[in-house]
Write an enzyme that holds these catalytic residues in place. Structure first.
Site, PDB file in Angstrom:
ATOM      1  N   CYS A   1       0.809  -1.227   0.000  1.00  0.00           N
ATOM      2  CA  CYS A   1       0.000   0.000   0.000  1.00  0.00           C
ATOM      3  C   CYS A   1       0.837   1.269   0.000  1.00  0.00           C
ATOM      4  O   CYS A   1       0.405   2.304  -0.511  1.00  0.00           O
ATOM      5  CB  CYS A   1      -0.950   0.005   1.198  1.00  0.00           C
TER       6      CYS A   1
ATOM      7  N   HIS B   1      -3.636   7.222   0.887  1.00  0.00           N
ATOM      8  CA  HIS B   1      -3.839   5.908   0.272  1.00  0.00           C
ATOM      9  C   HIS B   1      -5.283   5.488   0.499  1.00  0.00           C
ATOM     10  O   HIS B   1      -5.822   5.608   1.599  1.00  0.00           O
ATOM     11  CB  HIS B   1      -2.888   4.888   0.895  1.00  0.00           C
TER      12      HIS B   1
ATOM     13  N   ASN C   1      -9.748  -0.406  -2.963  1.00  0.00           N
ATOM     14  CA  ASN C   1      -8.336  -0.258  -2.608  1.00  0.00           C
ATOM     15  C   ASN C   1      -7.498  -0.880  -3.711  1.00  0.00           C
ATOM     16  O   ASN C   1      -7.484  -2.098  -3.887  1.00  0.00           O
ATOM     17  CB  ASN C   1      -8.071  -0.957  -1.265  1.00  0.00           C
TER      18      ASN C   1
END
Length: 336
Positions: free
Chosen positions: A115, A263, A293
């Site tokens: 991530c 993020h 995501n």
């Protein structure tokens, strides 16, 4: 010393939209359950048989970024590719991009920081340029999660979150050191590595010959595992810390922020940070509602979309911040 700036941005997502209602046909879940916990309404998943791969999506985003940077592909001096879902176990997708773009034989580096991968990749590019080693570096974040998710009720806590897509940036030399990337800040805490993990295939856990000879339908080691509440609690702390670290390094305050692009892990995390820093809606950009995501691709996709919508302008203070598996986290402070 030089400064580095983002001179071009690009993004690509697959055409195939998968809504929460679509997922309810695969597993025991529903739109309200998913939105309440994640804020996600839909995501993009690559269809079986599509030509889209992690590398090819990265190439599509890169072509747009290069054109917008106003340079030729042969001006690219180096490639940094961030992903957790490469096309091959090895080599990494950086060399595939070099081939597909028909760029001269420049170096290609792959970053495996999940991530926070794009933030780490930007830091690498920033420092290569600031030392004068390169002039134009292509930085890509691309992910194809959908082919590796447990799309049953067993895996719903993770599989509803992730989407596919790619984003890219051209990072270029800037003579004015008051502009561009002001600083980057990177951290890790490996003691929590198994709180967000895919354990297989991995040479440290199982012999390849054993994997080939077994056919265990209950083997979950190939699917992502996440200790959701633990990850959330750590994320909100580390996000706050690394944003403040960047501001303090540059003698700036929260009131100086024009745009924060976190993020896109969970809308609830972003909303928590927004409330903590008392930022207005137009100071934080979120698009997880549409894309889920996309891990290393989430920041470059969001940054590109925010820029395309005119929400980032010359002179703005832009902050990128990420937290994820590893645990790893980081921030990038930019004067646009």
């Amino acid at each position: 010393m030089y400064s580095s700036k983002i001179s071009g941005l690009g993004r690509y997502v697959p055409d195939n939209i998968v809504t929460n209602d679509d997922l309810s046909k695969m597993m025991d879940t529903n739109d309200a359950w998913i939105q309440e916990r994640t804020g996600i309404k839909e995501r993009r998943w690559v269809k079986r048989g599509s030509d889209d791969t992690t590398a090819t999506m990265g190439v599509k985003a890169a072509n747009i970024a290069i054109e917008r940077a106003g340079i030729n592909k042969d001006d690219i001096d180096f490639i940094v590719f961030a992903t957790l879902s490469p096309d091959y176990y090895f080599p990494g997708p950086g060399v595939q991009v070099q081939k597909e773009l028909d760029i001269k034989t420049v170096g290609a580096l792959d970053v495996r920081n999940q991530c926070s991968g794009f933030v780490y990749a930007l830091s690498v590019a920033d420092n290569y340029i600031k030392t004068g080693m390169y002039k134009h570096i292509l930085v890509i974040g691309s992910e194809l999660h959908s082919h590796g998710l447990d799309k049953t009720t067993r895996g719903r806590g993770v599989s509803v979150i992730f989407g596919d897509g790619a984003g890219a940036a051209v990072v270029s030399r800037e003579e004015d050191t008051s502009k561009g990337i002001l600083s980057t800040h990177l951290h890790s805490q490996g003691e929590f590595a198994e709180e967000l993990v895919v354990k297989a295939p991995g040479m440290g856990t199982r012999w390849v010959t054993d994997i080939i000879s077994e056919n265990d339908p209950n083997d979950e080691s190939y699917f992502p595992y996440m200790n959701g509440q633990f990850v959330f609690k750590n994320a909100v702390v580390r996000f706050s810390e690394v944003i403040m670290e960047g501001l303090e390094k540059n003698k700036l305050s929260v009131s100086d922020i024009n745009m924060l692009i976190p993020h896109q892990a969970n809308l609830r995390i972003a909303q928590f940070i927004q409330r903590k820093f008392k930022l207005e809606d137009d100071q934080v950009f979120n698009n997880i509602q549409k894309y889920g995501n996309t891990t290393a691709a989430s920041i470059p996709i969001a940054l590109t979309e925010a820029w395309e919508e005119g929400k980032i302008n010359k002179g703005d203070l832009v902050i990128l911040a990420a937290f994820g598996s590893g645990f790893t986290w980081g921030s990038v402070i930019i004067r646009w």
